[in-house]
Design an enzyme around this catalytic site. Structure first.
Site, PDB file in Angstrom:
ATOM      1  N   ARG A 163      37.143  41.198  38.441  1.00  0.00           N
ATOM      2  CA  ARG A 163      37.304  40.744  37.379  1.00  0.00           C
ATOM      3  C   ARG A 163      38.620  40.323  37.497  1.00  0.00           C
ATOM      4  O   ARG A 163      39.555  40.963  36.812  1.00  0.00           O
ATOM      5  CB  ARG A 163      37.332  42.161  36.507  1.00  0.00           C
ATOM      6  N   ILE A 202      44.582  43.842  34.281  1.00  0.00           N
ATOM      7  CA  ILE A 202      45.141  45.143  34.892  1.00  0.00           C
ATOM      8  C   ILE A 202      44.000  45.708  35.410  1.00  0.00           C
ATOM      9  O   ILE A 202      43.068  46.314  34.427  1.00  0.00           O
ATOM     10  CB  ILE A 202      46.028  45.890  34.148  1.00  0.00           C
ATOM     11  N   GLU A 203      43.457  45.945  36.592  1.00  0.00           N
ATOM     12  CA  GLU A 203      42.444  46.595  37.102  1.00  0.00           C
ATOM     13  C   GLU A 203      42.589  47.480  38.411  1.00  0.00           C
ATOM     14  O   GLU A 203      43.655  47.272  38.951  1.00  0.00           O
ATOM     15  CB  GLU A 203      41.313  45.484  37.377  1.00  0.00           C
ATOM     16  N   ASN A 204      41.487  47.979  38.979  1.00  0.00           N
ATOM     17  CA  ASN A 204      41.826  48.773  40.226  1.00  0.00           C
ATOM     18  C   ASN A 204      42.687  49.574  40.234  1.00  0.00           C
ATOM     19  O   ASN A 204      42.889  50.342  39.500  1.00  0.00           O
ATOM     20  CB  ASN A 204      41.361  47.592  41.203  1.00  0.00           C
TER      21      ASN A 204
END
Length: 341
Positions: free
Chosen positions: A9, A160-162
Site C-alpha cells: 500500500r 504510514i504502514e507496516n
C-alpha cells in the site's frame, strides 16, 4: 496497494478558523498532566480537482503516461508514489531515484504543463521508511521539506504502514514532523493514509489520530485504505462505507468536530479490481457506492491504488499492472474523476 510481487500500500490558501472567535497558533504539546485544548475545526482546503487524485506508481512495469490518463479520463491530479529512505534520513523515489533531474521530475513537469498537479506520497508498505530512519521529528520534517521544496508541492501524503505504523515512537515522530511541515508551509494540504478494518481504524489507527489531535496537527484528511480486510460482510462498497463511518467517528471524537466537519476531514483510498486478499474484489459498482458516499458527505479525498492497474490483464500479464477483472481502460479512474469534493 502493491508493487511487483510485493504487497504494497506502497494506496490552497490558509484555512479559515471555524467556531471559536479569533485565531490561535498551533499549540505545542501540553505539559504532562495538563488537559489539552480541543483542536479547532478548520475549513477544508482539499476540494475541487485535488479531491480526486488516484495513485500512479512510476517505478516499475509499464506505467501509463500521466498526460494520456488525463486526456482519457479528465482527472487532473495524481498521487505519485513512493518516497522512501535512501538508507538514511534522505528522501528518494523508491529509496533510489533522485528527486531532481530524472524521469519522475519529467513526469511531474508534463502533468503540470497539461494543466494538472500532483500529491507526493511518502511511505507505503515496502521499503525503508523515513519515519524510522530519521532520528527525530525535526530531522524527519527536514526530509519531508526536501520533497516539498523540490517540486513546490501544494499537497503531501504520508502513507504510514507496516513497521512505521506499528511503532508508537515512530507514529509520534511522524505526527510531530507533519505538524512542523504545516507550520513551515502555510496552506499546504496534508493527508495521513493508513489501513483499516471494515468498521474503521483499528486501535493503532485510532491512537495515531488521537496523537494528531493532541499535537494540534491540522491534517486536511485522515485517509483509510478499505481493502485487504481478511473477511467482511456485504459488498466491498458497503464495507468501505462502514469503514469510513468508523473513521468519521474516530476523527470526530479525537478532534471534537461536528459530524459535518469530521466528514470534511476524512478520505478514502481504495484498490481497483482484485486486491491482495484471495477472493476479495472491488468492482466498479463498489467504486460508485464510494462515490455516492463521498458526494453525500463531501469528504476530503477519493483516491485509489492504482492507475497502473486500471486495465484488463493480458494472457500471462502482471497482476500488479492490471486489475485482474474484465474492464475497459481507465474504467475506475473515470469514476473517481467525477468527484469534486
Amino acid at each position: 496497494m502493491r508493487p511487483p510481487t510485493t504487497r504494497l500500500r506502497n494506496s490552497a490558501i490558509g484555512a479559515a478558523v471555524i467556531g471559536l472567535l479569533g485565531s490561535l497558533a498551533l499549540a505545542a504539546f501540553p505539559a504532562e498532566g495538563a488537559v489539552p485544548e480541543a483542536p479547532q475545526a478548520v475549513a477544508p482546503k482539499a476540494s475541487g480537482a485535488l479531491a480526486a487524485a488516484p495513485y500512479e506508481y512510476l517505478g516499475w512495469g509499464s506505467p501509463q503516461k500521466p498526460t494520456d490518463v488525463m486526456a482519457a479520463t479528465g482527472v487532473k491530479w495524481f498521487t505519485l508514489a513512493f518516497i522512501l529512505s535512501d538508507g538514511g534520513c534522505n528522501p528518494k523515489w523508491d529509496g533510489s531515484r533522485a528527486l531532481k533531474g530524472g524521469s519522475d521530475e519529467n513526469a511531474i513537469k508534463s502533468i503540470r504543463a497539461a494543466g494538472g498537479d500532483i500529491v507526493v506520497s511518502v511511505g507505503g508498505w515496502s521499503g525503508a521508511k523515513l519515519g524510522e530512519k530519521c532520528s527525530s521529528a525535526t530531522a524527519l520534517a527536514g526530509a519531508y521539506q526536501k520533497v516539498i521544496d523540490a517540486y513546490k508541492l501544494k499537497a503531501f501524503d504520508i502513507d504510514i504502514e507496516n513497521t512505521e505504523f506499528g511503532n508508537a515512537t515512530v507514529r509520534q515522530r511522524v505526527v510531530d514532523a507533519l505538524k512542523i511541515v504545516e507550520q513551515k508551509n502555510p496552506g499546504i494540504v496534508t493527508y495521513v493514509t493508513m489501513g483499516t478494518t471494515p468498521s474503521g481504524p483499528d486501535a493503532t489507527g485510532k491512537d495515531l489520530i488521537k496523537r494528531g489531535a493532541k499535537a494540534g496537527l491540522a491534517a486536511d484528511a485522515w485517509v483509510i485504505m478499505p481493502f485487504d480486510f481478511g473477511g467482511h460482510s456485504g459488498s466491498m462498497g458497503q464495507a468501505s462505507v462502514s469503514a469510513l463511518e468508523g473513521l468519521k467517528g474516530a476523527v470526530k471524537s479525537a478532534y471534537a468536530y461536528s459530524d459535518s466537519v469530521a466528514y470534511q476531514h476524512i478520505g478514502v483510498s481504495s484498490m481497483n479490481g482484485k486486491t491482495d486478499e484471495a477472493g476479495e474484489t472491488v468492482t466498479q459498482n463498489d467504486f460508485k457506492t464510494i462515490l455516492a458516499y463521498a458526494q453525500q458527505h463531501h469528504i476530503a479525498r477519493y483516491a485509489f491504488w492504482s492507475v497502473n492497474r486500471d486495465r484488463s490483464c493480458s494472457s500471462g500479464g502482471d497482476a500488479d499492472a492490471c486489475s485482474g477483472v474484465s474492464q475497459s481502460p481507465y474504467a475506475y479512474t473515470k469514476i473517481v474523476a467525477q468527484y469534486g469534493g
